[in-house]
Scaffold this motif. Structure first.
Motif, mmCIF file in Angstrom:
data_model
loop_
_atom_site.group_PDB
_atom_site.id
_atom_site.type_symbol
_atom_site.label_atom_id
_atom_site.label_comp_id
_atom_site.label_asym_id
_atom_site.label_seq_id
_atom_site.Cartn_x
_atom_site.Cartn_y
_atom_site.Cartn_z
ATOM 1 N N PHE A 236 0.945 -1.408 0.020
ATOM 2 C CA PHE A 236 0.852 0.158 0.049
ATOM 3 C C PHE A 236 0.736 1.966 -0.112
ATOM 4 O O PHE A 236 0.044 2.605 0.403
ATOM 5 N N ARG A 237 1.908 1.441 -0.687
ATOM 6 C CA ARG A 237 2.746 2.252 -0.366
ATOM 7 C C ARG A 237 2.492 3.507 -1.337
ATOM 8 O O ARG A 237 3.090 5.083 -0.622
ATOM 9 N N TYR A 238 1.756 3.496 -2.320
ATOM 10 C CA TYR A 238 0.965 4.290 -3.012
ATOM 11 C C TYR A 238 -0.163 4.844 -2.419
ATOM 12 O O TYR A 238 -0.826 5.871 -3.780
ATOM 13 N N ALA A 239 -0.986 4.296 -2.044
ATOM 14 C CA ALA A 239 -2.531 4.290 -1.624
ATOM 15 C C ALA A 239 -2.426 5.658 -0.834
ATOM 16 O O ALA A 239 -3.649 6.374 -0.970
ATOM 17 N N GLY A 240 -1.425 6.572 -0.401
ATOM 18 C CA GLY A 240 -1.839 7.518 0.943
ATOM 19 C C GLY A 240 -1.365 8.807 -0.262
ATOM 20 O O GLY A 240 -1.971 8.709 -1.996
ATOM 21 N N THR A 241 -1.364 9.740 0.777
ATOM 22 C CA THR A 241 -0.880 11.401 -0.258
ATOM 23 C C THR A 241 0.069 10.361 -1.031
ATOM 24 O O THR A 241 1.261 10.051 -1.233
ATOM 25 N N ASP A 242 0.504 11.485 -1.868
ATOM 26 C CA ASP A 242 1.896 11.626 -3.086
ATOM 27 C C ASP A 242 2.794 12.786 -2.776
ATOM 28 O O ASP A 242 3.935 12.315 -3.562
ATOM 29 N N SER A 243 2.975 13.229 -1.875
ATOM 30 C CA SER A 243 3.820 14.056 -1.806
ATOM 31 C C SER A 243 3.794 14.904 -0.263
ATOM 32 O O SER A 243 2.346 14.581 0.105
ATOM 33 N N ALA A 244 4.757 15.723 0.381
ATOM 34 C CA ALA A 244 4.679 15.903 1.719
ATOM 35 C C ALA A 244 5.196 17.520 1.438
ATOM 36 O O ALA A 244 6.470 17.363 0.614
ATOM 37 N N ARG A 245 5.290 18.589 2.155
ATOM 38 C CA ARG A 245 5.643 19.382 1.906
ATOM 39 C C ARG A 245 6.614 20.009 2.712
ATOM 40 O O ARG A 245 6.166 19.611 4.628
ATOM 41 N N VAL A 246 7.952 20.198 3.490
ATOM 42 C CA VAL A 246 8.825 19.960 4.525
ATOM 43 C C VAL A 246 9.868 21.020 4.509
ATOM 44 O O VAL A 246 9.972 21.897 4.124
ATOM 45 N N GLN A 247 10.125 21.367 5.771
ATOM 46 C CA GLN A 247 11.160 22.257 5.815
ATOM 47 C C GLN A 247 12.363 21.454 5.850
ATOM 48 O O GLN A 247 12.667 20.371 6.675
ATOM 49 N N TRP A 248 13.564 21.867 4.564
ATOM 50 C CA TRP A 248 14.493 21.762 4.273
ATOM 51 C C TRP A 248 16.120 21.894 5.451
ATOM 52 O O TRP A 248 15.981 22.925 6.267
ATOM 53 N N PRO A 249 16.152 21.154 5.947
ATOM 54 C CA PRO A 249 17.589 21.476 6.851
ATOM 55 C C PRO A 249 18.460 21.784 6.472
ATOM 56 O O PRO A 249 19.706 20.974 6.820
ATOM 57 N N ASP A 250 19.093 22.977 6.373
ATOM 58 C CA ASP A 250 19.115 23.554 6.022
ATOM 59 C C ASP A 250 19.804 25.512 6.727
ATOM 60 O O ASP A 250 19.181 25.502 6.854
#
Length: 264
Positions: A236-250
């Motif tokens: 089921f790895r592709y059954a959920g949302t297809d992306s996420a917005r994250v704060q990049w660790p820089d």
């Protein structure tokens, strides 16, 4: 041995050293994690960067009388510590030939701590030559990696030691490329994969990177089942949302990015 106890013992040895030594306060806990297993053993411990000599006495006190403590420095005055029972090699840690000569004389070692010149090329040469020379399980630790960001050391430009260390973690993953031959990027530098073949872990700490090495663990990893599945579960790895917005660790930019998933 309890890591906190080992770290506290190391701090005691640091304070009791008869000569000056300059350390970052949280390093002692890291040292205990990396090197406590050597206490009381007939180990060979190499420290690059002797300076005032205080840490040589600290290591000998902490590791025990069976330990062989070796100091490496460019300053010929460091030879003075041989009269206190330490082995001292004088030379340029940025010169591969120097290290090859040292290892030809030292033989097998259990730990190398680089507290030397802190320039990126020195740290990289120290690491790579130690990897070539490793004859058994050992820990290679490069400290004061903050210099990868400091203006005083910035002639390396984008090729800092930390950039090298982070890239080397990709080399570890390249050992498993055969799992997914159609999906994994083409390996164009098999020599660099071979160079890190004995490394099984790269640990990042605040101000330090440690390579855990064991030449006996160079066998190619394989995917295995404990038993064949009688009724395979659906993936089921592709059954959920297809992306996420994250704060990049820089720490040097403030950016959020959209991280996409796989191909559905």
């Amino acid at each position: 041995m309890n890591a906190d106890f080992a770290a506290n013992e190391l701090i005691r040895c640091y304070i009791d050293s008869p000569h000056p030594s300059y350390k970052v306060s949280h390093y002692f806990q890291i040292y205990a994690e990396l090197f406590a297993h050597l206490r009381g053993t007939e180990c060979t411990f190499i420290e690059a960067g002797v300076l005032n000599g205080g840490s040589l006495f600290m290591w000998r006190d902490w590791l025990g009388e069976k330990a062989r403590i070796i100091g490496v420095d460019l300053n010929p005055e460091a030879k003075r510590w041989e009269s206190d029972g330490f082995e001292i090699y004088i030379g340029d840690q940025g010169d591969p030939n120097f290290w090859q000569d040292v290892y030809a004389k030292v033989g097998r070692f259990d730990a190398l701590l680089d507290d030397g010149g802190h320039q990126s090329f020195q740290q990289i040469v120290t690491l790579t030559e130690a990897l070539k020379a490793a004859q058994g399980p050992c820990v290679i630790a490069i400290e004061d990696t903050i210099t990868s960001f400091m203006s005083e050391f910035a002639a390396h430009r984008q090729h800092s030691f930390l950039a090298y260390a982070k890239a080397s973690t990709d080399v570890l993953l390249a050992k498993t490329a055969h799992f997914y031959p159609k999906d994994f990027p083409t390996i164009r530098s098999p020599d660099i994969v071979a160079q890190f073949s004995s490394v099984y872990a790269v640990n990042f700490y605040t101000g330090m990177v440690a390579y855990r090495v064991n030449p006996a663990l160079t066998q190619t990893p394989n995917l295995i089942w404990n038993r064949p599945p009688a009724d395979a579960a659906s993936d089921f790895r592709y059954a959920g949302t297809d992306s996420a917005r994250v704060q990049w660790p820089d720490p040097f930019t403030d950016q959020s990015v959209l991280v996409a998933g796989g191909v559905r």
